[in-house]
Design an enzyme around this catalytic site. Sequence first.
Site, PDB file in Angstrom:
ATOM      1  N   SER A  21       0.828  -1.193   0.000  1.00 24.39           N
ATOM      2  CA  SER A  21       0.000   0.000   0.000  1.00 24.39           C
ATOM      3  C   SER A  21       0.870   1.254   0.000  1.00 24.39           C
ATOM      4  O   SER A  21       1.934   1.281   0.616  1.00 24.39           O
ATOM      5  CB  SER A  21      -0.897   0.011   1.241  1.00 24.39           C
ATOM      6  OG  SER A  21      -1.688   1.184   1.270  1.00 24.39           O
ATOM      7  N   LYS A  22       0.392   2.279  -0.688  1.00 28.09           N
ATOM      8  CA  LYS A  22       1.048   3.585  -0.624  1.00 28.09           C
ATOM      9  C   LYS A  22       0.634   4.226   0.689  1.00 28.09           C
ATOM     10  O   LYS A  22      -0.532   4.176   1.077  1.00 28.09           O
ATOM     11  CB  LYS A  22       0.602   4.451  -1.797  1.00 28.09           C
ATOM     12  CG  LYS A  22       1.259   5.810  -1.822  1.00 28.09           C
ATOM     13  CD  LYS A  22       0.838   6.561  -3.073  1.00 28.09           C
ATOM     14  CE  LYS A  22       1.512   7.907  -3.147  1.00 28.09           C
ATOM     15  NZ  LYS A  22       1.183   8.588  -4.398  1.00 28.09           N
TER      16      LYS A  22
END
Length: 112
Positions: A8-9
């Site tokens: 995930s960013k």
Amino acid sequence: APGGVFVSKIYRGRGATALFEDLRSDFTEVICAKPRCSRSASVEAFVVARGFGGRCADAGPARFVACGGDDAFDADASFPLDLEGLAYEFLEPVQAPLRPPHLAEAGGDAAD
């Protein structure tokens, strides 16, 4: 699924440490990765957690990994285009890259 991966960013800030700790309770490995194409002063990064269903044995902060080879474009620099036969004029950047305080204190310069 057991052995799964989570990517995930994230934006590194107050809640990042709590996120890493939560992920460590469910994954065997948790790292924070920063791609070279992201500006040095940016707080964006990616969390990569591998081995779902396990528990991370490492204590302390999540491992930080800088990604990208020497041939990758640097987000803190400008590059002229190589457009053979086309009308093109390279203009210098209007604003120099950011000089984040943490680099200035360490004697580094983000604009170099």
